[in-house]
Design a protein around this motif. Sequence first.
Motif, PDB file in Angstrom:
ATOM      1  N   ALA A 199       0.765  -1.037   0.098  1.00  0.00           N
ATOM      2  CA  ALA A 199       0.010  -0.048   0.146  1.00  0.00           C
ATOM      3  C   ALA A 199       0.990   1.250   0.135  1.00  0.00           C
ATOM      4  N   ALA A 200       1.911   1.120   0.807  1.00  0.00           N
ATOM      5  CA  ALA A 200       2.896   2.285   0.815  1.00  0.00           C
ATOM      6  C   ALA A 200       3.418   2.572  -0.525  1.00  0.00           C
ATOM      7  N   ALA A 201       4.034   1.383  -1.197  1.00  0.00           N
ATOM      8  CA  ALA A 201       4.643   1.518  -2.357  1.00  0.00           C
ATOM      9  C   ALA A 201       3.670   2.137  -3.644  1.00  0.00           C
ATOM     10  N   VAL A 202       2.449   1.859  -3.523  1.00  0.00           N
ATOM     11  CA  VAL A 202       1.329   2.178  -4.489  1.00  0.00           C
ATOM     12  C   VAL A 202       1.091   3.763  -4.037  1.00  0.00           C
ATOM     13  N   ALA A 203       1.240   4.081  -3.078  1.00  0.00           N
ATOM     14  CA  ALA A 203       0.993   5.555  -2.511  1.00  0.00           C
ATOM     15  C   ALA A 203       1.911   6.335  -2.995  1.00  0.00           C
ATOM     16  N   HIS A 204       3.225   5.731  -3.374  1.00  0.00           N
ATOM     17  CA  HIS A 204       4.401   6.455  -3.823  1.00  0.00           C
ATOM     18  C   HIS A 204       4.542   6.218  -5.128  1.00  0.00           C
ATOM     19  N   ASN A 205       3.610   5.863  -5.934  1.00  0.00           N
ATOM     20  CA  ASN A 205       3.413   5.762  -7.403  1.00  0.00           C
ATOM     21  C   ASN A 205       4.384   4.793  -7.714  1.00  0.00           C
ATOM     22  N   ARG A 206       4.426   3.598  -6.842  1.00  0.00           N
ATOM     23  CA  ARG A 206       5.138   2.186  -7.338  1.00  0.00           C
ATOM     24  C   ARG A 206       4.140   1.127  -7.508  1.00  0.00           C
ATOM     25  N   ARG A 207       3.341   1.089  -8.537  1.00  0.00           N
ATOM     26  CA  ARG A 207       2.200   0.601  -8.726  1.00  0.00           C
ATOM     27  C   ARG A 207       2.716  -1.307  -9.020  1.00  0.00           C
ATOM     28  N   THR A 208       3.643  -1.248  -9.634  1.00  0.00           N
ATOM     29  CA  THR A 208       4.338  -2.514  -9.976  1.00  0.00           C
ATOM     30  C   THR A 208       5.293  -3.008  -8.789  1.00  0.00           C
ATOM     31  N   VAL A 209       4.893  -4.089  -8.041  1.00  0.00           N
ATOM     32  CA  VAL A 209       5.439  -4.612  -6.847  1.00  0.00           C
ATOM     33  C   VAL A 209       5.848  -6.065  -7.134  1.00  0.00           C
ATOM     34  N   ILE A 210       7.168  -6.495  -6.625  1.00  0.00           N
ATOM     35  CA  ILE A 210       7.641  -7.732  -6.855  1.00  0.00           C
ATOM     36  C   ILE A 210       7.777  -8.366  -5.539  1.00  0.00           C
ATOM     37  N   VAL A 211       7.133  -9.444  -5.131  1.00  0.00           N
ATOM     38  CA  VAL A 211       7.181  -9.937  -3.767  1.00  0.00           C
ATOM     39  C   VAL A 211       7.434 -11.583  -4.059  1.00  0.00           C
ATOM     40  N   ALA A 212       7.674 -12.204  -2.958  1.00  0.00           N
ATOM     41  CA  ALA A 212       7.931 -13.608  -2.787  1.00  0.00           C
ATOM     42  C   ALA A 212       6.341 -14.283  -3.023  1.00  0.00           C
ATOM     43  N   ALA A 213       6.500 -15.574  -3.675  1.00  0.00           N
ATOM     44  CA  ALA A 213       5.070 -16.267  -3.912  1.00  0.00           C
ATOM     45  C   ALA A 213       4.297 -16.345  -2.776  1.00  0.00           C
ATOM     46  N   GLU A 214       4.877 -16.732  -1.573  1.00  0.00           N
ATOM     47  CA  GLU A 214       3.885 -16.811  -0.474  1.00  0.00           C
ATOM     48  C   GLU A 214       3.466 -15.497  -0.048  1.00  0.00           C
ATOM     49  N   ASN A 215       4.031 -14.466  -0.304  1.00  0.00           N
ATOM     50  CA  ASN A 215       3.225 -13.185   0.035  1.00  0.00           C
ATOM     51  C   ASN A 215       2.211 -12.611  -0.995  1.00  0.00           C
ATOM     52  N   ALA A 216       2.000 -13.379  -2.017  1.00  0.00           N
ATOM     53  CA  ALA A 216       1.141 -12.841  -3.226  1.00  0.00           C
ATOM     54  C   ALA A 216      -0.289 -12.508  -2.903  1.00  0.00           C
ATOM     55  N   LEU A 217      -0.839 -13.511  -2.204  1.00  0.00           N
ATOM     56  CA  LEU A 217      -2.301 -13.192  -1.918  1.00  0.00           C
ATOM     57  C   LEU A 217      -2.686 -12.236  -0.966  1.00  0.00           C
ATOM     58  N   ASP A 218      -1.708 -11.893   0.114  1.00  0.00           N
ATOM     59  CA  ASP A 218      -1.725 -10.854   0.903  1.00  0.00           C
ATOM     60  C   ASP A 218      -1.449  -9.388   0.054  1.00  0.00           C
TER      61      ASP A 218
END
Length: 518
Positions: free
Chosen positions: A145-164
């Motif tokens: 949410a903080a990344a999107v608020a700073h105009n970073r709409r593309t976010v890369i995470v680990a697969a285990e974090n994807a659903l959250d």
Amino acid sequence: MAPTPSGPNPLPTGSNLAAEVDSRASFVTFTSDECRLVAVTAHPGPARSFMVTDAAGHHHHEIRDRAYAAIKNSGLSLPTGGARIRMSSTAAGLTGTAADLAVAAAALGAAGYLPDGSMLRVALIGELGLDGTVRPVRNVAAMVAAAVAHNRRTVIVAAENALDAATVPGAHIFTVGSLSELVSWARITTLPGLQEPEFEHNLTHRVGEVPADVAHALFAVEVAAAGGHHLYLAGSDDTPVRLLASMLAAILPDLEEDAGRESADLHAAAGIAVPESSIIRIPPMQAPHHSATMTDIFGSRRQPGAISLAHHGVLLLADAAAFVPVIHRSLRQVLDSGIVRLGGPHGSISYPARTQLAAISRPCTCTCDDEVHRRQQTERLHLLQPVVDVRATVSSTALAGVVLRLVHAATRVAAARRKATERWVRHGWRTNAQVELYRTHLAPPGLDPSATASLDALRQDRTISNSAYARSLSLAWTVSDLHGADMPNAEDVTAATALYLGAEAPSELVHSRSEEKP
């Protein structure tokens, strides 16, 4: 001796912390009261050093050690001239392990593994294992949410974090399982014209939902990349045929050091800037316009041409039928020999040209109804057919969900190439396409006759020539390598024959290969 190989890259290769390279990334750190977006930049450091510091100049040894081990154990390299990775926050705001992935990305960008600027608008959130795997972190939804608020709409995470992570509105979530997958993702998603899929496409899109012709074309591109085979795609302008052909270079493995130096040498010979390390990591791709001259394609005594600048990479002919016949004839000779030989009154010169061809055929767009013109285009395409190994036709316009498939394909391609190298290296070959055609059936302990029965019947009926038979066998070895088998079975030979003839491979084979995890 000719200058050594390779060429300019539409996915620019990052120089070793040269001034023009933007090796930046960002992540979000979580504290008890807020989430902060932290910028990560790579700067020149003392020779052979690797440091990670914050805005106050404090060193973060644990982050450095995890990133260093992950990069090395992934088979990747750090910038040769030394690097200092700087985070824009102070130590008080840097808690947890979420910075690991962004720090490694900045270092890989500086070392030339990532296309320049590919991480500028991306937030990377993940811990790194010492083996290069990407691990989940806590409070990922708040960080996204903080990344999107700073105009970073593309976010890369680990697969285990994807659903959250996907619960955050407006976020484009991508998952990577390792640093190698991150490199593949960066190269694929920076291809011009490729739209970023939404989260639901990326994680839940199944192979069966992809149009059959697109799935077959993706399979063809993967096989071509894994075996070093020449590729021919047909499709109209409203299909993603050019993008699919461009993906061939994007999923090729990184160049080894010798090949990277050859590539840099050819760049330099053509007056093109090269990394300070004199090693190009990303396989080059050249896409000359159909109006290009013989000199543009093959070079001159002064400098190499496009086909040599694509050495160890891909030569893309976006409208193959529009090139003049003399270029087609010359291409056949060079693609067979891997060398450009130029003669003249002042002596001769040669350039390396061990490149893969990706040729595209599109319907004539001129308004005339000239049968002679159409016949000429067909005849020109036929000039290239003897060197083409893989053929596919695309009629659909959809490309949803292909990014994740291609990231996984890049991992399989690298593994398949290693398997082929182990098999053929004692003969001096590194890919199945390099093997002399009459030797493709001689690899010990020899192919089971039942595996090649269908292909043998086609040759006996004179449906295919001896050359087509050998090329189909070469493809069968590649299909086999992609799923880790020791040698091709009947199913692999059937799929390879279909790829060579331009028919669709068995759907169950295409689907199973595309759904495999790396």
